[in-house]
Design an enzyme around this catalytic site. Structure first.
Site, PDB file in Angstrom:
ATOM      1  N   ASN A  42       0.820  -1.218   0.000  1.00  0.00           N
ATOM      2  CA  ASN A  42       0.000   0.000   0.000  1.00  0.00           C
ATOM      3  C   ASN A  42       0.855   1.269   0.000  1.00  0.00           C
ATOM      4  O   ASN A  42       0.429   2.288  -0.539  1.00  0.00           O
ATOM      5  CB  ASN A  42      -0.922  -0.025   1.229  1.00  0.00           C
ATOM      6  CG  ASN A  42      -1.577   1.318   1.468  1.00  0.00           C
ATOM      7  OD1 ASN A  42      -2.533   1.686   0.789  1.00  0.00           O
ATOM      8  ND2 ASN A  42      -1.058   2.082   2.432  1.00  0.00           N
ATOM      9  N   ALA A  43       2.045   1.210   0.609  1.00  0.00           N
ATOM     10  CA  ALA A  43       2.881   2.426   0.684  1.00  0.00           C
ATOM     11  C   ALA A  43       3.134   2.922  -0.738  1.00  0.00           C
ATOM     12  O   ALA A  43       3.583   2.162  -1.587  1.00  0.00           O
ATOM     13  CB  ALA A  43       4.207   2.118   1.379  1.00  0.00           C
ATOM     14  N   GLY A  44       2.829   4.180  -0.998  1.00  0.00           N
ATOM     15  CA  GLY A  44       2.977   4.669  -2.371  1.00  0.00           C
ATOM     16  C   GLY A  44       3.162   6.171  -2.444  1.00  0.00           C
ATOM     17  O   GLY A  44       3.378   6.711  -3.508  1.00  0.00           O
TER      18      GLY A  44
ATOM     19  N   TYR B 231       4.787   9.326 -11.502  1.00  0.00           N
ATOM     20  CA  TYR B 231       3.911   8.525 -10.624  1.00  0.00           C
ATOM     21  C   TYR B 231       3.182   7.472 -11.459  1.00  0.00           C
ATOM     22  O   TYR B 231       3.130   6.295 -11.090  1.00  0.00           O
ATOM     23  CB  TYR B 231       2.921   9.471  -9.932  1.00  0.00           C
ATOM     24  CG  TYR B 231       1.880   8.818  -9.045  1.00  0.00           C
ATOM     25  CD1 TYR B 231       2.236   8.190  -7.857  1.00  0.00           C
ATOM     26  CD2 TYR B 231       0.522   8.867  -9.382  1.00  0.00           C
ATOM     27  CE1 TYR B 231       1.269   7.622  -7.032  1.00  0.00           C
ATOM     28  CE2 TYR B 231      -0.442   8.312  -8.562  1.00  0.00           C
ATOM     29  CZ  TYR B 231      -0.069   7.687  -7.384  1.00  0.00           C
ATOM     30  OH  TYR B 231      -1.030   7.131  -6.573  1.00  0.00           O
TER      31      TYR B 231
ATOM     32  N   GLY C  44      -9.134   5.327  -8.035  1.00  0.00           N
ATOM     33  CA  GLY C  44      -9.358   6.742  -8.296  1.00  0.00           C
ATOM     34  C   GLY C  44      -9.027   7.528  -7.034  1.00  0.00           C
ATOM     35  O   GLY C  44      -8.524   6.983  -6.040  1.00  0.00           O
TER      36      GLY C  44
HETATM   37  N1  LIG Z   1      -5.230   8.873  -1.875  1.00  0.00           N
HETATM   38  C1  LIG Z   1      -5.540   8.767  -3.164  1.00  0.00           C
HETATM   39  O1  LIG Z   1      -6.286   9.595  -3.735  1.00  0.00           O
HETATM   40  C2  LIG Z   1      -5.005   7.627  -3.953  1.00  0.00           C
HETATM   41  C3  LIG Z   1      -5.430   7.436  -5.286  1.00  0.00           C
HETATM   42  C4  LIG Z   1      -4.919   6.380  -6.021  1.00  0.00           C
HETATM   43  C5  LIG Z   1      -3.993   5.515  -5.436  1.00  0.00           C
HETATM   44  N2  LIG Z   1      -3.587   5.742  -4.172  1.00  0.00           N
HETATM   45  C6  LIG Z   1      -2.593   4.835  -3.594  1.00  0.00           C
HETATM   46  O2  LIG Z   1      -3.092   4.330  -2.376  1.00  0.00           O
HETATM   47  C7  LIG Z   1      -2.005   4.102  -1.472  1.00  0.00           C
HETATM   48  C8  LIG Z   1      -2.273   4.765  -0.135  1.00  0.00           C
HETATM   49  O3  LIG Z   1      -2.483   6.147  -0.351  1.00  0.00           O
HETATM   50  P1  LIG Z   1      -2.836   7.113   0.859  1.00  0.00           P
HETATM   51  O4  LIG Z   1      -3.453   8.319   0.251  1.00  0.00           O
HETATM   52  O5  LIG Z   1      -3.570   6.368   1.943  1.00  0.00           O
HETATM   53  O6  LIG Z   1      -1.368   7.503   1.355  1.00  0.00           O
HETATM   54  P2  LIG Z   1      -0.920   8.342   2.656  1.00  0.00           P
HETATM   55  O7  LIG Z   1       0.198   9.233   2.241  1.00  0.00           O
HETATM   56  O8  LIG Z   1      -2.078   8.953   3.337  1.00  0.00           O
HETATM   57  O9  LIG Z   1      -0.343   7.204   3.619  1.00  0.00           O
HETATM   58  C9  LIG Z   1       0.799   6.486   3.219  1.00  0.00           C
HETATM   59  C10 LIG Z   1       1.527   5.980   4.451  1.00  0.00           C
HETATM   60  O10 LIG Z   1       2.718   5.358   3.959  1.00  0.00           O
HETATM   61  C11 LIG Z   1       3.797   5.718   4.813  1.00  0.00           C
HETATM   62  N3  LIG Z   1       5.050   5.653   4.060  1.00  0.00           N
HETATM   63  C12 LIG Z   1       5.557   6.602   3.230  1.00  0.00           C
HETATM   64  N4  LIG Z   1       6.725   6.197   2.745  1.00  0.00           N
HETATM   65  C13 LIG Z   1       6.966   4.973   3.277  1.00  0.00           C
HETATM   66  C14 LIG Z   1       8.041   4.057   3.154  1.00  0.00           C
HETATM   67  N5  LIG Z   1       9.104   4.332   2.368  1.00  0.00           N
HETATM   68  N6  LIG Z   1       7.972   2.889   3.842  1.00  0.00           N
HETATM   69  C15 LIG Z   1       6.901   2.623   4.627  1.00  0.00           C
HETATM   70  N7  LIG Z   1       5.864   3.455   4.788  1.00  0.00           N
HETATM   71  C16 LIG Z   1       5.900   4.618   4.115  1.00  0.00           C
HETATM   72  C17 LIG Z   1       3.479   7.136   5.265  1.00  0.00           C
HETATM   73  O11 LIG Z   1       4.166   7.440   6.464  1.00  0.00           O
HETATM   74  C18 LIG Z   1       1.960   7.100   5.412  1.00  0.00           C
HETATM   75  O12 LIG Z   1       1.583   6.768   6.744  1.00  0.00           O
HETATM   76  C19 LIG Z   1      -0.758   4.588  -2.205  1.00  0.00           C
HETATM   77  O13 LIG Z   1      -0.129   3.510  -2.858  1.00  0.00           O
HETATM   78  C20 LIG Z   1      -1.308   5.551  -3.220  1.00  0.00           C
HETATM   79  O14 LIG Z   1      -0.463   5.721  -4.343  1.00  0.00           O
HETATM   80  C21 LIG Z   1      -4.063   6.760  -3.406  1.00  0.00           C
END
Ligand SMILES: NC(=O)c1ccc[n+]([C@@H]2O[C@H](COP(=O)([O-])OP(=O)(O)OC[C@H]3O[C@@H](n4cnc5c(N)ncnc54)[C@H](O)[C@@H]3O)[C@@H](O)[C@H]2O)c1
Length: 250
Positions: free
Chosen positions: A90-92, A160, A191
């Site tokens: 999930n980290a992204g 990205y 999305g």
């Molecule tokens: N939020 C969106 O709109 C959205 C849309 C499409 C895809 N995504 C994908 O969903 C996933 C989660 O998104 P989110 O919005 O909940 O993210 P977020 O930034 O809210 O949370 C991500 C968490 O990952 C942790 N993190 C960051 N770098 C790290 C590392 N190197 N190792 C371990 N942990 C790490 C951060 O500390 C944070 O707690 C991601 O892969 C993101 O690309 C999100």
């Protein structure tokens, strides 16, 4: 409906938002969960809340972009809970991301690395450390969280998109390698998800791009992860499944 009792699930970047919700839902359905995050306080708070609600959870701080740290995390997880059966990459989003929304030709090469490191190398590291064990034991589930931006393309987010598309392509290939061993690998292409308490005007503007009339929330996604992690999804592998409020169809 889906019972993950006896399974150990590792969720990366689970200290907040989507990852935290996935950890909570998998734990509610019987899995012992490893809540990983770069920030130990975030991971600890999520694991404590799950434990307080009667689930089994431990927090492990590790940077998924660091191969050695990932190996140590998996060793610690296995020592404390047992072998990792379910991996959710999930980290992204890197800490302090530069969403510098520039045309690609105006971006600096230095700005690319953080996106590739977390969204592609992070996935490779975590799969490398866990999938061998899944193959040996004859059961495993990998769910990679990608983005619809990487599937359909989104201007000003080219790097990205490249990293997420890379993770989806990797998922398809890995799925073919491990399918005979009871291990499935899928990607969920999301999305936009709403930050709780986000700027209402911005949220409203973004919602107009979604036929269902709203942007998503972690609760829209976590049940799909639960399904893909279950025994019932054993015939689903190598797929990139969009969950996007109708943003892009096909
Ligand atoms: N939020 C969106 O709109 C959205 C849309 C499409 C895809 N995504 C994908 O969903 C996933 C989660 O998104 P989110 O919005 O909940 O993210 P977020 O930034 O809210 O949370 C991500 C968490 O990952 C942790 N993190 C960051 N770098 C790290 C590392 N190197 N190792 C371990 N942990 C790490 C951060 O500390 C944070 O707690 C991601 O892969 C993101 O690309 C999100």
């Amino acid at each position: 409906m889906f019972d993950l009792s006896g399974r150990v699930a590792l969720i990366t970047g689970a200290g907040q938002n989507l990852g935290a919700e996935i950890a909570r839902v998998l734990a509610n359905n019987g899995a012992a969960v490893v809540v990983n995050d770069l920030f130990p306080d975030r991971a600890g708070a999520v694991a404590s809340a799950i434990s307080a609600a009667g689930g089994m959870a431990i927090a492990i701080e590790a940077d998924v972009t660091d191969l050695e740290a990932v190996g140590q995390m998996v060793s610690e997880a296995e020592a404390r809970l047992g072998p990792v059966d379910i991996l959710v990459n999930n980290a992204g989003v890197p800490p302090n991301p530069s969403w510098d929304l520039l045309p690609f030709h105006q971006t600096s090469p230095e700005s690319w690395r953080a996106w590739i490191d977390i969204n592609l190398y992070g996935v490779l590291h975590c799969c490398h450390a866990t999938v061998g064990g899944m193959v040996e034991r004859g059961w495993g589930r990998v769910v990679n969280i990608v983005s619809d931006a990487g599937r359909t393309g989104e201007g000003l987010l080219a790097v990205y998109c490249a990293a997420k598309a890379g993770a989806a392509g990797f998922s398809r290939a890995l799925a073919k390698e491990v399918a005979p061993h009871g291990v499935t690998v899928n990607a969920l292409a999301l999305g936009t998800l709403g930050p709780p308490g986000g700027d209402p005007e911005l949220v409203q503007r973004m919602a107009r791009r979604y036929p269902v009339g709203r942007i998503g929330a972690p609760a829209d996604i976590a049940p799909a992860v639960l399904w893909l992690a279950s025994d019932e999804a054993s015939w689903v592998t190598g797929q990139t499944i969009p969950i996007n409020g109708g943003y892009a169809t096909s």
